[in-house]
Design a protein around this motif. Structure first.
Motif, PDB file in Angstrom:
ATOM      1  N   VAL A 212       0.856  -1.198  -0.112  1.00  9.37           N
ATOM      2  CA  VAL A 212      -0.182   0.152   0.003  1.00  9.37           C
ATOM      3  C   VAL A 212       0.834   1.507  -0.116  1.00  9.37           C
ATOM      4  CG1 VAL A 212      -1.943  -1.061   1.058  1.00  9.37           C
ATOM      5  CG2 VAL A 212      -0.276   0.148   2.426  1.00  9.37           C
ATOM      6  N   ILE A 213       0.326   2.458  -0.654  1.00 14.57           N
ATOM      7  CA  ILE A 213       1.034   3.647  -0.361  1.00 14.57           C
ATOM      8  C   ILE A 213      -0.119   4.311   0.619  1.00 14.57           C
ATOM      9  CG2 ILE A 213       1.603   5.822  -1.902  1.00 14.57           C
ATOM     10  CD1 ILE A 213       1.990   4.070  -4.198  1.00 14.57           C
ATOM     11  N   ASP A 214       0.704   4.982   1.562  1.00 14.25           N
ATOM     12  CA  ASP A 214      -0.030   5.702   2.833  1.00 14.25           C
ATOM     13  C   ASP A 214      -0.088   7.013   2.405  1.00 14.25           C
ATOM     14  OD1 ASP A 214      -0.371   2.999   3.783  1.00 14.25           O
ATOM     15  OD2 ASP A 214       1.311   3.374   5.241  1.00 14.25           O
ATOM     16  N   TRP A 215      -1.007   7.747   3.254  1.00 15.91           N
ATOM     17  CA  TRP A 215      -0.842   9.274   3.446  1.00 15.91           C
ATOM     18  C   TRP A 215      -0.722   9.396   4.767  1.00 15.91           C
ATOM     19  CZ3 TRP A 215      -1.086  12.786  -0.991  1.00 15.91           C
ATOM     20  CH2 TRP A 215      -1.014  14.135  -0.273  1.00 15.91           C
ATOM     21  N   PRO A 216       0.368   9.247   5.702  1.00 14.62           N
ATOM     22  CA  PRO A 216       0.333   9.239   7.193  1.00 14.62           C
ATOM     23  C   PRO A 216       0.497  10.748   7.801  1.00 14.62           C
ATOM     24  CG  PRO A 216       2.215   8.697   6.427  1.00 14.62           C
ATOM     25  CD  PRO A 216       1.634   9.025   5.260  1.00 14.62           C
ATOM     26  N   GLY A 217       0.619  11.464   7.018  1.00 19.27           N
ATOM     27  CA  GLY A 217       0.545  13.082   7.704  1.00 19.27           C
ATOM     28  C   GLY A 217       0.136  14.150   6.929  1.00 19.27           C
ATOM     29  N   TYR A 218       0.064  15.226   7.440  1.00 21.03           N
ATOM     30  CA  TYR A 218      -0.814  16.397   6.865  1.00 21.03           C
ATOM     31  C   TYR A 218      -0.355  16.842   5.496  1.00 21.03           C
ATOM     32  CZ  TYR A 218      -3.007  20.860   6.296  1.00 21.03           C
ATOM     33  OH  TYR A 218      -3.782  21.931   5.873  1.00 21.03           O
ATOM     34  N   GLY A 219       1.292  16.571   5.295  1.00 24.70           N
ATOM     35  CA  GLY A 219       1.737  17.033   4.274  1.00 24.70           C
ATOM     36  C   GLY A 219       1.830  16.058   3.127  1.00 24.70           C
ATOM     37  N   GLY A 220       1.491  14.992   3.244  1.00 26.07           N
ATOM     38  CA  GLY A 220       1.704  13.793   2.587  1.00 26.07           C
ATOM     39  C   GLY A 220       2.736  12.668   2.737  1.00 26.07           C
TER      40      GLY A 220
END
Length: 693
Positions: free
Chosen positions: A42-50
């Motif tokens: 998977v490719i995550d988006w774990p913080g506000y800036g990506g």
């Protein structure tokens, strides 16, 4: 009279509007982790800036120029009726959504199935901090834990699997007038948070880092110096004090870090985007002298110790609410034949800055909008070449471009390492600024947590520019415009770029658009049936890419509601939703129900019965950021021109002063006396009467 009253409302409020996995380096590629179920990566988006470097760039590429025409809505979910301009997170295929009161909801990203919900229950405890009415812009993730901050200053750690609270720590004293609207950020095991409040209180800004596992405070860095008689917390504060004059500490100084915080793992550095002064007016705050460090600055700190490294100030002696709180993106660029680690910054003042992030050296800055306050940034000193008239000497007015709303507000820009372009949500609104009629030597802040910058600012437009806002693609290497497309209203939403050579942005009119990242050509559009100001995110799971965004207006947009009268936005029929898109999605949204907004019947209204301006000022400083400039609501709260409560003295007092609707998110203003309430009702009755003309 309407024109005057609305300008007074705006001058009283103007400017209030208005990571990858922890092992990923700021300039690395995809932030890839293994899905818990053992399915495809998977490719995550774990913080506000990506995934990396606060670039708001996704390395997911299944949705691209060739496939965008197949993009469709996969699922949606209706959120609570509160601000919904936050940015979701996605980790291991789970989508985490937050809303204005720091609630978190976890969904299966592919199916939309609800997993859990967490509610910090802040309405009864937030007190006057609730008056900011902003709430949370976002959350962050680290090692199975989520971090959220509440408007009244609590930093909360939540178990990402169960939604159970693990710990909570108070980051500020609410009696100071500080509050939190920004998203926490991770610093390799430490979580850092700042605060806001410089527009409405005698605030002194700072950031604090806490252990991500325990909540133990690790370090704190103040951004402006306090009273020298009390001593200085660091050598940096002692150095900064030499750039201030008068008794600045009486006013707090400002410098809150309410939005931009960027972690640079490669250089073990955290960069702060520091806010405006308290009050805005430099003549009041610092006797009109000194640079006032670290206001309107990028400040670099050692991420492990919080020790000062360097700073670059975009606006020395800031006096227009030109804060540097807009996002700071990291990049590696070849400039004049040399590979450089840089940071990219497009603050409110209308220039795009390229700064060497290893030492703070100025590289370049060029305007991306009309700038009347300065002709250029001197290439040798890195300081602006100002027009002296912009500082409104002796109270004279000046047409300031960009205005106090800013050429770029909080809505995030994006940077694509593929095109090496920056994509900026751009506003062209100006301000007629002045300190006329203000006693700068004996100034006292407007009481009761009301917006007060010690100056006036009324909106003006650039008559040579037919657009009010645009999405701007900017080449930071050559400091030149690549392309620009108009957007609706005074600002567009936050931006995301992707490896599929697409740029996504929502608009206040409810469209969600995808553009060719190289040319600006529109390649896809969706009717979201509600305003979109939130920044989108992209994530992948089980071999499939998804795009997610939240719909809803915000206090920042609501403050400028009078400029949205030609757009169908209303609190009662505006949906706050999370929307998730994928290739070949076939879901539909229900039609927006039309609402006829009519003025109240008020045959006894007498415009001369009370002073209209007194009510306009009281309303503008306390109410406009939710209920709209001139009473014209833009969606975050009801349009009071159509509310019968403005005819009823007791009902109005019960709601505004006694807090009868606190459970619905309406703050309590217990300090307001009977005369002020009558003035406010009189002003709103006047604005209602203008609806019938």
């Amino acid at each position: 009279m309407t024109h005057i009253a609305r300008h007074i409302s705006l001058l009283c409020f103007a400017g209030c509007v208005l990571f990858g996995v922890s092992s990923c380096s700021p300039d690395a590629g995809p932030a890839v982790g293994e899905q818990a179920s053992g399915l495809a990566e998977v490719i995550d988006w774990p913080g506000y800036g990506g995934p990396s470097g606060e670039q708001h760039f996704s390395p997911a590429g299944e949705i691209n120029l060739d496939t965008a025409n197949r993009l469709g809505l996969l699922w949606s979910y209706d959120l609570d009726r509160e601000n919904s301009v936050s940015q979701p997170l996605a980790v291991n295929g789970i989508l985490y959504v937050t809303t204005g009161r720091s609630k978190i909801t976890a969904f299966d990203g592919a199916s939309g199935d609800l997993i859990w919900q967490f509610d910090p229950q802040i309405l009864e405890t937030a007190g006057r901090a609730l008056r900011s009415s902003w709430g949370s812009r976002g959350i962050t993730y680290w090692q199975g834990k989520l971090y959220t901050a509440t408007v009244d200053g609590d930093l909360i750690c939540v178990d990402a699997q169960s939604g159970k609270q693990l710990w909570s720590v108070a980051t500020l004293d609410p009696e100071t007038g500080l509050y939190i609207t920004g998203a926490p950020r991770m610093l390799d095991g430490a979580v850092i948070i700042g605060n806001g409040g410089a527009d409405v209180s005698d605030a002194r800004g700072y950031v604090t880092a806490y252990d991500g596992n325990t909540g133990e405070q690790l370090w704190r860095f103040y951004t402006v110096p306090g009273n020298p008689a009390d001593g200085f917390e660091s050598d940096a504060m002692e150095m900064a004090a030499g750039t201030w004059n008068g008794e600045w500490w009486r006013y707090g100084g400002g410098g809150t870090v309410w939005n931009a915080i960027t972690y640079d793992e490669n250089h073990t550095t955290v960069y702060l985007g520091v806010g405006n002064g308290a009050p805005w007016n430099h003549k009041i705050r610092s006797a009109g002298e000194g640079d006032n460090l670290f206001l309107a600055s990028i400040v670099a700190l050692d991420a492990e110790t919080g020790t000062y490294k360097w700073h670059y100030q975009v606006n020395p002696g800031e006096t227009w609410d030109y804060n540097a709180s807009m996002d700071i993106a990291l990049a590696s660029l070849t400039i004049d034949g040399e590979a450089r680690d840089v940071l990219l910054h497009a603050p409110k003042n209308g220039f795009v800055y390229v700064i060497d992030r290893t030492n703070g050296d100025f590289i370049s800055a060029k305007p991306f909008v009309k700038t009347t306050w300065a002709s250029m940034i001197d290439p040798e000193s890195g300081r602006p070449v100002e027009d002296p008239a912009a500082r409104y000497p002796d109270g004279e007015s000046f047409d300031l471009f960009p205005g106090t709303f800013g050429a770029h507000s909080w809505m995030p820009m994006a940077f694509s390492p593929q095109t090496e372009l920056v994509y900026i949500p751009t506003s062209f609104i100006g301000s007629r600024v002045s300190s006329g009629g203000i006693e700068t030597e004996h100034w006292e802040r407007y009481p009761g947590f009301g917006a007060d910058g010690g100056m006036s600012a009324a909106p003006v437009w650039d008559e040579t520019n037919p657009s009010r806002s645009a999405l701007t693609a900017w080449d930071p290497v050559h400091q030149s415009l690549a392309w620009q497309v108009p957007t609706t209203g005074v600002t567009g939403g936050g931006v995301m770029a992707t490896a599929g050579d697409l740029v996504f942005q929502g608009e206040i009119n409810g469209t969600f658009n995808a553009y060719d990242a190289s040319t600006g050509d529109l390649v896809w559009s969706f009717d979201a049936k509600a305003p979109i100001l939130a920044p989108p995110v992209s994530f992948s799971a089980a071999g499939r890419d998804f795009i997610a965004v939240q719909t809803g207006s915000s206090t920042g947009a609501a403050a400028l509601g009078t400029f949205f009268e030609d757009i169908d936005i209303d609190y009662r029929n505006m949906s706050r939703r999370v929307l998730v898109f994928a290739l070949d999605g076939t879901a539909n949204l229900p039609d927006r129900q039309p609402i006829s907004l009519n003025a109240i019947t008020d045959p006894d209204f007498d415009i001369g019965a009370r002073p209209l301006m007194a009510g306009a000022i009281a309303y503008g400083r306390r109410c406009a950021h939710c209920h709209g400039l001139g009473g014209v609501a833009a969606g975050s709260a009801p349009d009071l021109r159509a509310s019968s409560t403005i005819l009823d003295d007791e009902a109005f007092a019960a709601i505004v002063r006694e807090g009868a609707l606190l459970g619905n998110g309406m703050p309590q203003f217990g300090e307001l006396d009977d005369e002020t309430l009558l003035d406010m009702r009189h002003y709103l009755r006047f604005e209602s009467s203008q609806m019938r003309q």
